[in-house]
Design a protein around this motif. Structure first.
Motif, short mmCIF file in Angstrom:
data_model
loop_
_atom_site.label_atom_id
_atom_site.label_comp_id
_atom_site.label_asym_id
_atom_site.label_seq_id
_atom_site.Cartn_x
_atom_site.Cartn_y
_atom_site.Cartn_z
N PRO A 168 1.03 -1.08 0.20
CA PRO A 168 0.38 -0.16 -0.09
C PRO A 168 0.75 1.49 -0.02
CG PRO A 168 -0.19 -0.96 2.52
CD PRO A 168 0.84 -1.99 1.48
N TYR A 169 1.66 1.38 0.52
CA TYR A 169 3.14 2.12 0.66
C TYR A 169 4.95 1.87 1.09
CZ TYR A 169 1.36 1.25 5.37
OH TYR A 169 0.46 1.10 6.84
N GLU A 170 5.33 2.57 0.33
CA GLU A 170 6.73 2.58 0.94
C GLU A 170 6.90 1.99 2.36
OE1 GLU A 170 10.72 4.90 1.42
OE2 GLU A 170 10.30 4.91 -0.53
N MET A 171 8.11 1.13 2.26
CA MET A 171 8.06 0.30 3.58
C MET A 171 9.33 0.05 3.62
SD MET A 171 5.22 -3.11 3.52
CE MET A 171 3.48 -2.49 3.74
N SER A 172 10.18 0.64 4.72
CA SER A 172 11.48 0.38 4.93
C SER A 172 12.10 0.62 6.43
CB SER A 172 12.32 1.91 4.53
OG SER A 172 11.89 2.65 5.42
N ASP A 173 11.12 1.40 7.07
CA ASP A 173 11.57 1.88 8.92
C ASP A 173 12.03 0.16 8.89
OD1 ASP A 173 11.28 4.07 8.23
OD2 ASP A 173 10.21 4.51 8.80
N GLY A 174 12.86 -0.42 9.45
CA GLY A 174 12.68 -1.43 10.78
C GLY A 174 12.93 -2.47 9.81
N ILE A 175 13.05 -2.73 8.60
CA ILE A 175 13.77 -3.75 7.88
C ILE A 175 14.70 -4.07 7.19
CG2 ILE A 175 10.70 -4.22 8.22
CD1 ILE A 175 10.19 -3.48 5.45
N ASP A 176 15.25 -3.77 7.03
CA ASP A 176 16.95 -3.54 6.48
C ASP A 176 16.21 -3.76 5.04
OD1 ASP A 176 18.53 -3.00 9.14
OD2 ASP A 176 17.83 -5.32 9.47
N MET A 177 15.14 -2.72 4.50
CA MET A 177 15.26 -3.13 3.25
C MET A 177 14.62 -2.04 2.44
SD MET A 177 12.93 -6.44 2.91
CE MET A 177 13.93 -7.25 4.39
N THR A 178 14.17 -1.43 1.78
CA THR A 178 13.49 -0.90 1.18
C THR A 178 12.06 -1.48 -0.19
OG1 THR A 178 14.73 1.63 1.28
CG2 THR A 178 12.09 1.22 -0.06
N LEU A 179 11.16 -1.92 0.01
CA LEU A 179 9.61 -1.89 -0.41
C LEU A 179 9.14 -0.99 -0.87
CD1 LEU A 179 8.28 -5.26 2.16
CD2 LEU A 179 10.33 -4.73 0.17
N GLU A 180 8.67 -0.92 -2.17
CA GLU A 180 8.56 -0.19 -3.17
C GLU A 180 6.89 -0.12 -3.16
OE1 GLU A 180 9.76 2.63 -3.86
OE2 GLU A 180 11.97 1.79 -3.67
N LYS A 181 5.87 1.40 -3.27
CA LYS A 181 4.54 0.87 -3.31
C LYS A 181 4.55 0.38 -4.91
CE LYS A 181 0.40 3.73 -3.60
NZ LYS A 181 -0.12 5.19 -3.74
N GLY A 182 2.82 -0.64 -4.36
CA GLY A 182 2.35 -1.23 -5.45
C GLY A 182 2.69 -2.40 -5.40
N ALA A 183 1.81 -3.77 -6.78
CA ALA A 183 2.48 -4.75 -7.05
C ALA A 183 3.44 -5.41 -7.26
CB ALA A 183 1.34 -5.62 -8.37
N GLN A 184 3.98 -6.11 -6.17
CA GLN A 184 5.15 -6.69 -6.08
C GLN A 184 5.41 -8.27 -5.82
OE1 GLN A 184 8.13 -4.67 -5.88
NE2 GLN A 184 7.17 -2.97 -5.85
N LEU A 185 6.59 -8.95 -6.83
CA LEU A 185 6.22 -10.41 -6.69
C LEU A 185 7.94 -10.77 -5.45
CD1 LEU A 185 5.53 -12.95 -7.99
CD2 LEU A 185 7.60 -12.11 -9.70
N LEU A 186 7.74 -10.68 -4.30
CA LEU A 186 8.51 -11.13 -3.29
C LEU A 186 9.24 -12.38 -2.20
CD1 LEU A 186 6.69 -8.71 -0.38
CD2 LEU A 186 8.23 -8.16 -2.78
N HIS A 187 10.23 -12.04 -2.63
CA HIS A 187 10.50 -13.95 -2.10
C HIS A 187 10.77 -14.42 -0.86
CE1 HIS A 187 11.99 -13.56 -6.37
NE2 HIS A 187 11.62 -15.13 -6.82
N GLY A 188 11.49 -14.85 -0.39
CA GLY A 188 11.46 -15.09 0.96
C GLY A 188 11.69 -13.96 2.46
#
Length: 307
Positions: A168-188
């Protein structure tokens, strides 16, 4: 007298070779599955909490498994990052998932009123089992504490192409990575970051929704890929990354039933349900969820009785 030569029909030879090849591949797959199953069954799980855990373990009916994801970094009194109960019906092969909010203000035997996730740090899986039973009248038969590294590897084993989620929105705080907003194909690794992200605009409720979403999708993807042949390898992986009192043959049988019989879409519930709690503040504890226990016990009973 001339001998008449028979015409070789190469198309038939080719078909025969293909059938033989498929047969040989099938034999090798079956052999590998049997060999992997034998190794998995004869390799015990870690059972660090098993001696103290008092849940009824020999039930032949529906099974409730306490699923915990700990945020431990090696310390002895870590609180639980995730608290769920997986409900399995061996007759219908249905799996239901109950998410218990960790900030619920509950009575912990011997310790008074605390947040639910404090029970694990105070007394391990057994005290948490007692707390859930006393507050929600829900019996727990087994437990499984998941190592997050094991979650990553299990995702990559069962669904090597990844799982699609709509961030739903950019995620980065506390997870040691940045996940961009939108449909994403995520691995483990990325999928673990997605479910563990804490700075959610819906607070912990959003994180619980993501956890349920990912587990449901993981189950559906694994079934669609007919991953039953991967079960021995999965068990071998889990031996390293899981602490549970479920024996290998039982876990193998449950996994095979789920993957081969499918059992329909996974049903989920969050406790407390909407309209059954208030956000309050307790001195020395912080923000908690004051819960209507009668309403939530009734909701749980109805959820587990649904076909």
């Amino acid at each position: 007298m001339a001998v008449k030569k028979r015409k070789v029909r190469w198309s038939r030879v080719f078909v025969a070779l293909m059938i033989l090849g498929i047969f040989m591949v099938g034999l090798v797959t079956i052999f590998q599955y049997i060999e992997g199953t034998y190794k998995a069954i004869n390799q015990p799980f870690k059972k660090a909490e098993a001696d103290s855990f008092q849940g009824e373990s020999d039930t032949k009916e529906e099974v409730n498994v306490l699923l915990l994801g700990s945020d431990s970094r090696g310390e002895k009194s870590a609180r639980t990052d995730t608290i769920m109960v997986a409900h399995y019906n061996p007759q219908s092969n249905n799996v239901k998932l109950i998410s218990l909010m960790r900030d619920m203000y509950v009575s912990i035997p011997g310790y008074g009123k605390q947040k639910l996730n404090a029970a694990y740090s105070l007394g391990g899986t057994e005290l948490l089992r007692q707390t859930i039973k006393n507050n929600f009248e829900l019996d727990i038969h087994h437990y499984a504490i998941v190592d997050f590294k094991g979650f990553e590897k299990a995702v990559d084993l069962l669904v090597p192409e990844g799982i699609e989620v709509d961030i739903p929105y950019e995620m980065s705080d506390g997870i040691d990575m940045t996940l961009e907003k939108g449909a994403q194909l995520l691995h483990g690794e990325e999928l673990l970051g997605y479910v563990r992200f804490r700075q959610d605009r819906l607070s912990d409720f959003g994180r619980v929704q993501r956890q349920q979403e990912v587990i449901s999708k993981l189950k559906d993807e694994a079934v669609s890929l007919n991953s039953v042949t991967k079960l021995p390898e999965m068990l071998d992986l889990l031996h390293t990354h899981i602490d549970t009192n479920i024996d290998s043959p039982t876990l193998l049988a449950i996994g095979k039933d789920i993957l081969t019989n499918q059992g329909g879409e996974m049903q989920t519930i969050r406790i407390p349900e909407d309209g059954s709690f208030e956000n309050t503040y307790q001195d020395g504890i912080g923000e908690v969820l004051e819960v209507d226990f009668d309403q939530n016990k009734e909701a749980l009973e109805e959820f587990l009785e649904q076909e």
